[in-house]
Design a protein around this motif. Structure first.
Motif, PDB file in Angstrom:
ATOM      1  N   CYS A   1      -1.530  -2.597 -14.035  1.00 21.99           N
ATOM      2  CA  CYS A   1      -2.890  -2.051 -13.893  1.00 21.99           C
ATOM      3  C   CYS A   1      -3.041  -0.827 -14.786  1.00 21.99           C
ATOM      4  O   CYS A   1      -2.059  -0.143 -15.085  1.00 21.99           O
TER       5      CYS A   1
ATOM      6  N   ALA B   1      -4.328   0.191  -9.231  1.00 23.98           N
ATOM      7  CA  ALA B   1      -3.096  -0.335  -8.610  1.00 23.98           C
ATOM      8  C   ALA B   1      -3.204  -0.254  -7.082  1.00 23.98           C
ATOM      9  O   ALA B   1      -2.844  -1.194  -6.375  1.00 23.98           O
ATOM     10  N   ASP B   2      -3.720   0.886  -6.587  1.00 21.11           N
ATOM     11  CA  ASP B   2      -3.923   1.050  -5.136  1.00 21.11           C
ATOM     12  C   ASP B   2      -4.830  -0.045  -4.584  1.00 21.11           C
ATOM     13  O   ASP B   2      -4.512  -0.699  -3.584  1.00 21.11           O
TER      14      ASP B   2
ATOM     15  N   GLU C   1      -3.286  -3.549  -4.682  1.00 20.93           N
ATOM     16  CA  GLU C   1      -2.245  -3.725  -3.665  1.00 20.93           C
ATOM     17  C   GLU C   1      -2.871  -4.033  -2.305  1.00 20.93           C
ATOM     18  O   GLU C   1      -2.443  -4.951  -1.599  1.00 20.93           O
TER      19      GLU C   1
ATOM     20  N   HIS D   1      -2.314  -7.553  -0.393  1.00 25.73           N
ATOM     21  CA  HIS D   1      -1.721  -7.520   0.957  1.00 25.73           C
ATOM     22  C   HIS D   1      -2.605  -8.284   1.944  1.00 25.73           C
ATOM     23  O   HIS D   1      -2.116  -9.068   2.759  1.00 25.73           O
TER      24      HIS D   1
ATOM     25  N   CYS E   1       3.869  -7.881  -1.986  1.00 20.54           N
ATOM     26  CA  CYS E   1       3.747  -6.991  -3.148  1.00 20.54           C
ATOM     27  C   CYS E   1       3.857  -5.523  -2.745  1.00 20.54           C
ATOM     28  O   CYS E   1       3.651  -5.168  -1.584  1.00 20.54           O
ATOM     29  N   GLU E   2       4.192  -4.690  -3.722  1.00 14.47           N
ATOM     30  CA  GLU E   2       4.216  -3.230  -3.550  1.00 14.47           C
ATOM     31  C   GLU E   2       3.735  -2.612  -4.846  1.00 14.47           C
ATOM     32  O   GLU E   2       3.945  -3.163  -5.930  1.00 14.47           O
ATOM     33  N   LYS E   3       3.136  -1.425  -4.730  1.00 10.59           N
ATOM     34  CA  LYS E   3       2.696  -0.720  -5.941  1.00 10.59           C
ATOM     35  C   LYS E   3       3.738   0.321  -6.341  1.00 10.59           C
ATOM     36  O   LYS E   3       4.504   0.810  -5.507  1.00 10.59           O
TER      37      LYS E   3
ATOM     38  N   ILE F   1      10.884  -7.989  -3.012  1.00 11.67           N
ATOM     39  CA  ILE F   1       9.450  -7.922  -3.332  1.00 11.67           C
ATOM     40  C   ILE F   1       9.190  -8.940  -4.436  1.00 11.67           C
ATOM     41  O   ILE F   1       9.907  -8.966  -5.435  1.00 11.67           O
TER      42      ILE F   1
ATOM     43  N   TYR G   1       6.024  -9.370  -6.038  1.00 13.82           N
ATOM     44  CA  TYR G   1       5.113  -8.820  -7.044  1.00 13.82           C
ATOM     45  C   TYR G   1       5.148  -7.299  -7.033  1.00 13.82           C
ATOM     46  O   TYR G   1       4.874  -6.673  -6.012  1.00 13.82           O
ATOM     47  N   LEU G   2       5.475  -6.702  -8.175  1.00 11.51           N
ATOM     48  CA  LEU G   2       5.424  -5.255  -8.322  1.00 11.51           C
ATOM     49  C   LEU G   2       4.159  -4.910  -9.092  1.00 11.51           C
ATOM     50  O   LEU G   2       3.970  -5.370 -10.229  1.00 11.51           O
ATOM     51  N   ILE G   3       3.275  -4.132  -8.470  1.00  8.47           N
ATOM     52  CA  ILE G   3       2.018  -3.720  -9.123  1.00  8.47           C
ATOM     53  C   ILE G   3       2.263  -2.338  -9.716  1.00  8.47           C
ATOM     54  O   ILE G   3       2.529  -1.383  -8.992  1.00  8.47           O
TER      55      ILE G   3
END
Length: 369
Positions: A246, A252-253, A256, A260, A266-268, A290, A292-294
């Motif tokens: 992002c 990104a926030d 996420e 979710h 996933c986690e940011k 995890i 997906y990592l954002i």
């Protein structure tokens, strides 16, 4: 050429095998022997070429566990990179029991210093935290054998030139100096040649790292429909591990929260998270807990995780270099990678610049939404 031919001992080769590494990369083949022999080396190599092991392996061979002085110092520009370096070094420690001190912001190392009672062989540090110790006389670099400046270009770009020079002045004049950098601009060269002794220059071309093994796609959408488009692609691909990029922390926030709610694992990762949380997330992602990592570009700088087969550019990067840097995190070590770029109409010009630079018209991916 194999690791044994490069002079790496059986115990260390076994640790590498346990982590799935059996064959040295180009940068490792070209630099390990010289570093082991004590030569000063300037290496120009992108993230993902295996440069960390290119200096850590010969360093581990050369460290004497029975000599109780700081023998090696690795200076890294960011905490994330320092954390990664420490993780790799800790793995190699299984083969050779040496004392490692990680010194970076957000980590309480008072207790660690006490535990080690000054008996430290290898220090991995960020410039600010290390200078703090040097001023307090809690670290002594007077008998240092090897100094490594990792990601030197990034260090200078982030304004650490004075700090790096102040650190160098505290080291043993007869030390070996290794400078690893993604780009070899005039600033890096100036710094390197000022403090190095007849350095050997090793260059690994960008093309070997980027694009060759990476399948690229573009999804044309609008900002309003982008989330649905991303989810459709994620559902179709279902990658083992992926990074979603992002443009900003806020985006990104928001992404996420949205993912979710839709049930994605996933986690940011961005600069506003407290250090402990960032470390926890990075560790969980490396362990594939995890999917997906954002991430924002700044947070992902130096994030080198094996097993990332897919990169999703939720937001188009600001320039071509960032695009190449992002997608270069997949398609590593002979594996094939996949990357998908989501664009809305206002991104068209940046996309044209990317395609012009990489000399490739990226195929469009059609979605049935």
């Amino acid at each position: 050429m194999n690791f044994k031919e490069l002079g790496i001992s059986e115990d260390i080769i076994q640790v590498l095998k346990n982590t799935g590494i059996t064959k040295p990369t180009v940068i490792q083949q070209e630099s390990i022997r010289f570093i082991k022999e004590g030569r000063d080396v300037i290496a120009e190599a992108q993230t993902g070429t295996g440069k960390t092991l290119a200096f850590l392996l010969p360093i581990f061979e050369n460290i004497s566990p029975n000599i109780n002085t700081v023998q090696v110092l690795i200076v890294s520009p960011t905490r994330e990179l320092a954390i990664q370096l420490t993780e790799v070094a800790m793995k190699l420690k299984e083969a050779k029991d040496i004392n490692i001190l990680a010194a970076y912001g957000g980590k309480d190392i008072g207790s660690q210093l006490k535990k080690l009672k000054g008996n430290i062989h290898l220090i991995i540090a960020t410039p600010g935290r290390l200078l703090d110790h040097l001023r307090r006389k809690t670290i002594d670099l007077s008998k240092l054998k090897t100094l490594v400046l990792d990601e030197a270009d990034q260090m200078l770009f982030m304004g650490f030139k004075n700090e790096v020079e102040a650190i160098i002045k505290e080291t043993n004049k007869k030390r070996q100096t290794l400078c690893f950098s993604a780009t070899m601009d005039s600033q890096v060269k100036k710094l390197a040649y000022r403090y190095m002794n007849d350095p050997l220059m090793v260059t690994v071309k960008k093309e070997e790292v980027t694009l060759n093994n990476i399948k690229q796609h573009v999804v044309e959408t609008t900002d309003r429909r982008k989330q649905d488009a991303l989810c459709k692609v994620l559902d179709e691909d279902n990658p083992f591990m992926a990074i979603i990029f992002c443009r900003t922390k806020r985006r990104a926030d928001n992404l996420e929260v949205a993912l979710h709610q839709r049930g994605y694992n996933c986690e940011k990762l961005h600069g506003d998270l407290i250090q402990a949380k960032r470390e926890r997330i990075m560790k969980a992602f490396r362990n594939a807990d995890i999917q997906y990592l954002i991430a924002t570009d700044v947070a992902a700088r130096g994030l080198d995780v094996s097993g990332v087969g897919h990169i999703y550019n939720y937001d188009i990067p600001e320039n071509v270099e960032t695009y190449i840097h992002r997608i270069g995190r997949t398609g590593r070590a002979g594996e094939t990678g996949y990357t998908c770029l989501f664009i809305d109409p206002k991104d068209q010009r940046t996309l044209e610049e990317i395609e012009k630079t990489i000399k490739f018209k990226i195929p469009r991916r059609e979605l049935n939404i």
